[in-house]
Design a protein around this motif. Structure first.
Motif, short mmCIF file in Angstrom:
data_model
loop_
_atom_site.label_atom_id
_atom_site.label_comp_id
_atom_site.label_asym_id
_atom_site.label_seq_id
_atom_site.Cartn_x
_atom_site.Cartn_y
_atom_site.Cartn_z
N CYS A 20 0.83 -1.21 0.00
CA CYS A 20 0.00 0.00 0.00
C CYS A 20 0.86 1.26 0.00
O CYS A 20 2.00 1.24 0.47
CB CYS A 20 -0.87 0.05 1.26
N ALA A 21 0.29 2.32 -0.50
CA ALA A 21 0.90 3.64 -0.42
C ALA A 21 -0.22 4.67 -0.25
O ALA A 21 -1.32 4.50 -0.79
CB ALA A 21 1.70 3.95 -1.68
N ASP A 22 0.08 5.72 0.52
CA ASP A 22 -0.88 6.81 0.68
C ASP A 22 -1.17 7.44 -0.68
O ASP A 22 -0.32 7.46 -1.56
CB ASP A 22 -0.33 7.89 1.61
N ALA A 23 -2.38 7.94 -0.82
CA ALA A 23 -2.79 8.63 -2.06
C ALA A 23 -3.35 10.00 -1.70
O ALA A 23 -4.21 10.11 -0.83
CB ALA A 23 -3.84 7.81 -2.79
N VAL A 24 -2.84 11.03 -2.36
CA VAL A 24 -3.35 12.39 -2.19
C VAL A 24 -4.02 12.75 -3.51
O VAL A 24 -3.39 12.73 -4.56
CB VAL A 24 -2.22 13.38 -1.86
N ARG A 65 -8.52 6.54 6.40
CA ARG A 65 -7.73 5.31 6.49
C ARG A 65 -8.45 4.23 5.70
O ARG A 65 -9.65 4.02 5.88
CB ARG A 65 -7.54 4.86 7.94
N VAL A 66 -7.69 3.57 4.81
CA VAL A 66 -8.27 2.57 3.92
C VAL A 66 -7.45 1.28 4.04
O VAL A 66 -6.22 1.32 4.06
CB VAL A 66 -8.25 3.06 2.45
N THR A 67 -8.14 0.15 4.13
CA THR A 67 -7.48 -1.15 4.16
C THR A 67 -7.65 -1.81 2.79
O THR A 67 -8.75 -1.88 2.26
CB THR A 67 -8.09 -2.06 5.25
N LEU A 68 -6.52 -2.27 2.24
CA LEU A 68 -6.54 -2.97 0.97
C LEU A 68 -6.51 -4.46 1.26
O LEU A 68 -5.65 -4.94 2.02
CB LEU A 68 -5.31 -2.59 0.13
N CYS A 80 -3.10 -4.60 3.82
CA CYS A 80 -2.26 -3.49 4.25
C CYS A 80 -3.18 -2.28 4.32
O CYS A 80 -4.31 -2.32 3.85
CB CYS A 80 -1.08 -3.24 3.30
N SER A 81 -2.72 -1.22 4.94
CA SER A 81 -3.56 -0.03 4.99
C SER A 81 -2.73 1.20 4.70
O SER A 81 -1.50 1.21 4.87
CB SER A 81 -4.27 0.09 6.34
#
Length: 172
Positions: A20-24, A65-68, A80-81
């Motif tokens: 996972c990676a943060d997304a803006v 917050r997002v869980t994949l 992952c989140s």
């Protein structure tokens, strides 16, 4: 060639790798956005994978917050989140009237009312107009500037002029 040593053995299924990676992302017209936090998840066995996010998008303004969940075709899964950060990047809409010409009321000029409007789909807007509606404008041409700023500091401007005509033969 047949390898008798491996006859009848099955290789174990490996758990998929969730990355996972943060997304803006910028907000859309409804002040929300879709985004994926997947950053190259894969299955070490080469099996097809399915990806799902909890909660699913679209996501509201702010930090979410997002869980994949990464699952392979054999039922193995991994998670992952990361964060989906939805930003309001759209400036407010500010509308000025057309430039106007008015007659003087006395030697100081004329009080001139006008309407400037501002709106934003995602947050409240503050509006500053200089000089303000109803101010006394001196004889001559005066520029008016309007600035609207939304709750996320996006700004936009518009302007117009107010021309106050003096009497003929009167020194301005």
């Amino acid at each position: 060639i047949h390898d008798a040593g491996n006859a009848g053995k099955c290789s174990p299924n490996h758990v998929p790798v969730a990355i996972c990676a943060d997304a803006v992302v910028p907000a859309g017209p409804e002040c929300q956005a879709d985004a994926s936090v997947n950053n190259g998840s894969f299955d070490p066995d080469g099996d097809p994978i399915t990806l799902s996010q909890v909660p699913p998008g679209p996501y509201p303004l702010g930090t979410n917050r997002v869980t994949l969940v990464v699952s392979d075709s054999h039922g193995a899964s991994n998670t992952c989140s990361a964060l989906v950060i939805v930003q309001d990047q759209t400036p407010p809409l500010v509308v000025c009237p057309a430039s106007m010409t008015v007659e003087f009321q006395d030697e100081t000029g004329a009080a001139v009312p006008f309407v400037v409007t501002a709106s934003d789909v995602c947050s409240a807007v503050s509006l500053v107009v200089t000089p303000a509606s109803g101010s006394v404008f001196p004889i001559g041409v005066t520029p008016v500037q309007a600035t609207a700023v939304d709750g996320c500091t996006n700004a936009s401007q518009c302007g117009f002029t107010v021309t106050v005509l003096g009497a003929q033969g009167v020194k301005s």
